[in-house]
Design a protein around this motif. Structure first.
Motif, PDB file in Angstrom:
ATOM      1  N   ILE A 219      83.372  40.155 105.255  1.00  0.00           N
ATOM      2  CA  ILE A 219      82.646  41.387 105.543  1.00  0.00           C
ATOM      3  C   ILE A 219      82.476  42.217 104.275  1.00  0.00           C
ATOM      4  CG2 ILE A 219      82.757  43.598 106.766  1.00  0.00           C
ATOM      5  CD1 ILE A 219      84.149  42.183 109.047  1.00  0.00           C
ATOM      6  N   GLY A 220      83.558  42.340 103.511  1.00  0.00           N
ATOM      7  CA  GLY A 220      83.506  43.176 102.309  1.00  0.00           C
ATOM      8  C   GLY A 220      82.573  42.637 101.252  1.00  0.00           C
ATOM      9  N   VAL A 221      82.717  41.350 100.937  1.00  0.00           N
ATOM     10  CA  VAL A 221      81.853  40.744  99.923  1.00  0.00           C
ATOM     11  C   VAL A 221      80.405  40.745 100.401  1.00  0.00           C
ATOM     12  CG1 VAL A 221      81.332  38.611  98.679  1.00  0.00           C
ATOM     13  CG2 VAL A 221      83.717  39.344  98.968  1.00  0.00           C
ATOM     14  N   GLY A 222      80.219  40.429 101.687  1.00  0.00           N
ATOM     15  CA  GLY A 222      78.862  40.412 102.229  1.00  0.00           C
ATOM     16  C   GLY A 222      78.211  41.780 102.204  1.00  0.00           C
ATOM     17  N   ALA A 223      78.990  42.823 102.523  1.00  0.00           N
ATOM     18  CA  ALA A 223      78.420  44.175 102.540  1.00  0.00           C
ATOM     19  C   ALA A 223      77.916  44.581 101.164  1.00  0.00           C
ATOM     20  CB  ALA A 223      79.473  45.170 103.031  1.00  0.00           C
ATOM     21  N   VAL A 224      78.711  44.306 100.136  1.00  0.00           N
ATOM     22  CA  VAL A 224      78.313  44.692  98.781  1.00  0.00           C
ATOM     23  C   VAL A 224      77.165  43.813  98.281  1.00  0.00           C
ATOM     24  CG1 VAL A 224      79.069  44.900  96.393  1.00  0.00           C
ATOM     25  CG2 VAL A 224      80.611  45.576  98.254  1.00  0.00           C
ATOM     26  N   ALA A 225      77.327  42.491  98.422  1.00  0.00           N
ATOM     27  CA  ALA A 225      76.320  41.570  97.900  1.00  0.00           C
ATOM     28  C   ALA A 225      74.987  41.708  98.627  1.00  0.00           C
ATOM     29  CB  ALA A 225      76.832  40.130  98.006  1.00  0.00           C
ATOM     30  N   LEU A 226      75.045  41.785  99.951  1.00  0.00           N
ATOM     31  CA  LEU A 226      73.798  41.880 100.708  1.00  0.00           C
ATOM     32  C   LEU A 226      73.160  43.255 100.583  1.00  0.00           C
ATOM     33  CD1 LEU A 226      74.801  39.857 103.890  1.00  0.00           C
ATOM     34  CD2 LEU A 226      73.392  39.116 101.977  1.00  0.00           C
ATOM     35  N   GLY A 227      73.993  44.284 100.373  1.00  0.00           N
ATOM     36  CA  GLY A 227      73.435  45.606 100.120  1.00  0.00           C
ATOM     37  C   GLY A 227      72.614  45.626  98.839  1.00  0.00           C
ATOM     38  N   LEU A 228      73.130  44.955  97.814  1.00  0.00           N
ATOM     39  CA  LEU A 228      72.384  44.845  96.550  1.00  0.00           C
ATOM     40  C   LEU A 228      71.137  43.980  96.730  1.00  0.00           C
ATOM     41  CD1 LEU A 228      75.375  44.365  94.078  1.00  0.00           C
ATOM     42  CD2 LEU A 228      73.921  46.398  94.290  1.00  0.00           C
ATOM     43  N   LEU A 229      71.283  42.877  97.484  1.00  0.00           N
ATOM     44  CA  LEU A 229      70.152  41.977  97.704  1.00  0.00           C
ATOM     45  C   LEU A 229      69.020  42.668  98.450  1.00  0.00           C
ATOM     46  CD1 LEU A 229      69.061  39.048  97.474  1.00  0.00           C
ATOM     47  CD2 LEU A 229      70.151  38.598  99.695  1.00  0.00           C
ATOM     48  N   ALA A 230      69.389  43.511  99.423  1.00  0.00           N
ATOM     49  CA  ALA A 230      68.373  44.184 100.227  1.00  0.00           C
ATOM     50  C   ALA A 230      67.473  45.085  99.388  1.00  0.00           C
ATOM     51  CB  ALA A 230      69.045  44.993 101.342  1.00  0.00           C
ATOM     52  N   GLN A 231      67.996  45.593  98.282  1.00  0.00           N
ATOM     53  CA  GLN A 231      67.185  46.454  97.427  1.00  0.00           C
ATOM     54  C   GLN A 231      66.064  45.686  96.727  1.00  0.00           C
ATOM     55  OE1 GLN A 231      69.339  50.035  95.555  1.00  0.00           O
ATOM     56  NE2 GLN A 231      70.815  48.365  95.338  1.00  0.00           N
ATOM     57  N   PHE A 232      66.233  44.357  96.575  1.00  0.00           N
ATOM     58  CA  PHE A 232      65.234  43.550  95.867  1.00  0.00           C
ATOM     59  C   PHE A 232      64.373  42.722  96.824  1.00  0.00           C
ATOM     60  CE2 PHE A 232      68.793  44.154  92.938  1.00  0.00           C
ATOM     61  CZ  PHE A 232      68.137  44.681  91.836  1.00  0.00           C
ATOM     62  N   THR A 233      64.946  42.277  97.932  1.00  0.00           N
ATOM     63  CA  THR A 233      64.215  41.379  98.842  1.00  0.00           C
ATOM     64  C   THR A 233      63.827  42.032 100.157  1.00  0.00           C
ATOM     65  OG1 THR A 233      66.233  40.519  99.892  1.00  0.00           O
ATOM     66  CG2 THR A 233      65.489  39.430  97.867  1.00  0.00           C
ATOM     67  N   GLY A 234      64.386  43.212 100.439  1.00  0.00           N
ATOM     68  CA  GLY A 234      64.169  43.815 101.749  1.00  0.00           C
ATOM     69  C   GLY A 234      65.123  43.222 102.767  1.00  0.00           C
TER      70      GLY A 234
END
Length: 271
Positions: A219-234
């Motif tokens: 959950i923790g790694v996913g929250a940070v990594a996917l939060g960053l990813l969402a800024q570039f890919t939506g």
């Protein structure tokens, strides 16, 4: 006539042996406790990002606020498991519950991102302690022949908590939520039962700590990594990446997973 592999075992005189009771008072209370804490947890999941946004944080900060909760939780889980195995369940469980309740109440005074981050550390600590304690207690209370069934009912609290806590989700996500919920509801208790299937009773705390720490770490790694990813890919790219991670987990288990059930206890089909 071949024996039915799913029938109850028989005693020497041929009388079927009664299945051990699952729904004792203590087990029912542990399940209700699990439901209550997951309702609280899931009610905060959609509101924390909104609150961070109102405090001026962006998607990356939202991911960090979520991730720091998990870091705190994961850091305490191994020590919690060790303490449960050495010193018993009750005291550690009560301490974790107290920290959790005080942290939830403290959100009323988290008026800046810095204060919110500190509170998330405390909240994560309480969460890590009480979830390991509750899962270990549930494992203690479930009869070994009904462990998969019992942990399934125990894990139902997490799924019902998600349904109640996220009742304000957009209708567009209901279909995906149903499918995702079915998968999670089936897989999580099965893996939790598998985690303790072969360990000694005196190591159940450590086993549950390892399992729940892995869950929180994801959950923790996913929250940070996917939060960053969402800024570039939506969000579309973020959801595709999440699905890919789930598929990778399935492939990994199929490649290296080990059947934990002793050969003598497997159901053998009639000849």
């Amino acid at each position: 006539m071949a024996a039915n592999p799913h029938s109850s075992p028989a005693v020497p005189d041929g009388t079927p042996q009664k299945r051990p009771s699952l729904w004792t008072r203590d087990f029912a209370l542990v399940c209700l406790f699990n439901l209550a804490i997951f309702i609280s947890f899931q009610m905060l999941m959609p509101t924390i990002p909104v609150y961070v946004d109102r405090l001026g944080g962006n998607q990356a900060v939202i991911g960090l606020v979520t991730g720091i909760f998990t870091v705190s939780s994961v850091a305490l889980r191994p020590w919690t498991g060790l303490g449960l195995d050495r010193y018993g369940r009750r005291g550690i469980w009560l301490a974790g519950t107290l920290v959790f309740v005080l942290a939830v109440a403290g959100y009323n005074w988290a008026l800046s991102i810095a204060l919110l981050m500190m509170l998330r550390v405390v909240h994560g600590a309480g969460w890590g302690i009480l979830t390991v304690s509750a899962a270990t207690a549930a494992t203690d209370l479930v009869p070994p022949p009904r462990r998969g069934e019992g942990m399934g009912f125990f894990g139902l609290g997490a799924n019902l908590g998600m349904a109640v806590g996220l009742a304000d989700s957009l209708a567009a996500f209901l279909g995906a939520a149903v499918v995702g919920g079915l998968g999670f509801g089936s897989l999580h208790p099965a893996l939790q039962a598998l985690a303790v299937a072969t360990c000694a009773p005196t190591r159940r705390g450590a086993a549950q700590a390892t399992f729940t720490a892995s869950f929180d770490l994801g959950i923790g790694v996913g929250a940070v990594a996917l939060g960053l990813l969402a800024q570039f890919t939506g969000y579309g790219g973020m959801f595709l990446a999440s699905a890919g991670m789930a598929l990778a987990g399935l492939v990994t288990y199929l490649a290296v997973g080990v059947d934990s059930m002793p050969a003598g206890k497997r159901n053998v089909p009639p000849s």
